[in-house]
Design an enzyme around this catalytic site. Structure first.
Site, PDB file in Angstrom:
ATOM      1  NE  ARG A  81      37.173  47.422  47.176  1.00  0.00           N
ATOM      2  CZ  ARG A  81      37.037  46.194  46.792  1.00  0.00           C
ATOM      3  NH1 ARG A  81      36.647  45.312  47.493  1.00  0.00           N
ATOM      4  NH2 ARG A  81      37.729  46.045  45.624  1.00  0.00           N
ATOM      5  CD  GLU A  99      36.764  35.463  41.162  1.00  0.00           C
ATOM      6  OE1 GLU A  99      37.092  35.101  42.358  1.00  0.00           O
ATOM      7  OE2 GLU A  99      36.508  36.641  41.026  1.00  0.00           O
ATOM      8  CE  LYS A 139      33.501  35.708  42.671  1.00  0.00           C
ATOM      9  NZ  LYS A 139      33.615  36.212  44.250  1.00  0.00           N
ATOM     10  N   GLY A 195      33.149  45.546  39.518  1.00  0.00           N
ATOM     11  CA  GLY A 195      33.317  46.956  39.138  1.00  0.00           C
ATOM     12  C   GLY A 195      32.058  47.521  38.541  1.00  0.00           C
ATOM     13  NE  ARG A 239      34.969  45.479  43.202  1.00  0.00           N
ATOM     14  CZ  ARG A 239      35.487  45.656  41.910  1.00  0.00           C
ATOM     15  NH1 ARG A 239      36.030  46.703  41.708  1.00  0.00           N
ATOM     16  NH2 ARG A 239      35.850  44.213  41.504  1.00  0.00           N
TER      17      ARG A 239
HETATM   18  P1  13P Z   1      33.362  41.910  43.163  1.00  0.00           P
HETATM   19  O1  13P Z   1      32.007  41.452  43.224  1.00  0.00           O
HETATM   20  O2  13P Z   1      33.631  43.059  44.010  1.00  0.00           O
HETATM   21  O3  13P Z   1      34.277  41.997  41.652  1.00  0.00           O
HETATM   22  O4  13P Z   1      34.310  40.822  43.978  1.00  0.00           O
HETATM   23  C1  13P Z   1      34.168  39.457  43.688  1.00  0.00           C
HETATM   24  C2  13P Z   1      35.500  38.498  43.856  1.00  0.00           C
HETATM   25  O5  13P Z   1      35.472  37.996  44.919  1.00  0.00           O
HETATM   26  C3  13P Z   1      36.578  39.114  43.115  1.00  0.00           C
HETATM   27  O6  13P Z   1      37.527  37.924  43.303  1.00  0.00           O
END
Ligand code: 13P
Length: 336
Positions: A31, A175, A217, A261, A290
């Site tokens: 990044r 997640e 998540k 993304g 992001r």
């Molecule tokens: P993004 O919102 O950039 O997808 O990242 C969230 C995240 O913690 C991915 O594991």
């Protein structure tokens, strides 16, 4: 109400969401280098500290997910990073998986690692101030993927992780991310996400995880990035709600989406519509990486000493997502 549920609600109530600042050093290096900033430990901390001491932390951010390096760093003010985050009223969290690695029997699918020694690492993170954690399982979507093997192995790991985290009095973020990469349709994403979520909850229950003390998540239901069958934001919101209603047990208090993304505006707009149509008892908020940081990072890379200017951009995105988490966002607000 259990202490774990109180933590989950503190993080996600009143339009607050999560700042995912837990990029591994490898990802953070990509990044930073993409905006021509050298990825040194000092620069990684500097950018993150600017975000963590922003005005919007107080009203918009209920929790910050950190990476191992960051939670152990001291800030320039001498305070620990956990202290800076806590002083705004947010809770520090920590990514505890050690990354997704290719399965021994596959060239493409991944299994997330990090269970060995996790109980001991959790105790250390708790002492460093963490009150919630993150573990990300990752799945590709195609005709043959995700395979039964990757679904069962990753769901099993997420369940073992969650049980250990709750034993240590922290809230696990569960997640399971189905990636946007590929040319699949939104229906494919809906079907595969439903299958993965259902299997995850089966395993969480089998491992006696208290579902009222987790945060889910998930990805939103989207057509693949290369699909020629894109759907409208309204359809994204409706399909996402349908999927979650059918697959997530009602005792789960909160859902915090990843941005995965999507552009910053897309992620905000879709979250807003999800909340407009939300007819469930789930809190629907954000856990964006992001989609909260991109513009701020771009500005900072060109104006390294302009802390206030960088914070202004971050504050704006955080505020927009807090409106969206309450279904109160509009395109006009973006201009203010
Ligand atoms: P993004 O919102 O950039 O997808 O990242 C969230 C995240 O913690 C991915 O594991």
């Amino acid at each position: 109400m259990s202490e774990l549920k109180k933590i989950a609600l503190k993080i996600l109530s009143n339009g607050k969401g999560i700042l995912a600042a837990d990029e591994s050093t490898g990802t953070m290096t990509k990044r930073l280098e993409s905006v021509n900033v050298p990825s040194t430990p000092e620069n990684r901390l500097l950018f993150r500290e600017i975000l963590f001491s922003s005005e919007s932390m107080k009203d918009c951010i209920g929790g910050v997910i950190l990476y191992d390096e960051t939670i152990k760093q001291n800030s320039t003010s001498g305070k620990t990073i956990s202290e800076i985050i806590s002083s705004s009223g947010a809770l520090p969290g920590i990514k505890v998986d050690t990354g997704a690695k290719i399965f021994a029997s596959s060239n493409e699918e991944k299994i997330t690692e990090g269970l060995d020694g996790l109980r001991e690492r959790l105790k250390e993170y708790y002492k460093l101030g963490a009150r919630f954690t993150k573990w990300r399982g990752v799945f590709n979507i195609s005709n043959k993927y995700p395979s039964k093997l990757s679904i069962s192995a990753n769901a099993h790991a997420l369940a073992r992780y969650s049980a250990l985290v709750q034993e240590c009095q922290m809230v696990p973020i569960v997640e399971p991310e189905l990636l946007m990469d590929g040319n699949h349709t939104a229906d494919d994403c809906f079907n595969k996400t439903s299958e993965v979520l259902k299997r995850c909850f089966e395993d969480l229950v089998a491992h006696n995880v208290d579902l009222s003390g987790i945060i889910l998540k998930p990805n939103m239901i989207l057509a693949g990035a290369n699909s020629d069958k894109k759907i409208s934001n309204e359809e994204v919101a409706k399909l996402t709600l349908k999927c979650l209603k059918e697959s997530v047990p009602k005792s789960v208090p909160g859902i915090a989406f990843l941005s995965g993304g999507q552009t910053e505006i897309q992620a905000t707009e879709n979250l807003n519509l999800i909340n407009k149509y939300n007819d469930t008892n789930f809190i629907m908020s954000f856990s964006y990486g992001r989609a909260l940081q991109q513009s701020a990072l771009k500005f900072w890379s060109k104006n390294i000493n302009d802390i206030k200017g960088t914070q202004k951009i971050f504050n704006h995105r955080a505020n927009m997502n807090t409106f969206a988490a309450q279904g109160k966002w509009s395109a006009e607000l973006e201009q203010k």
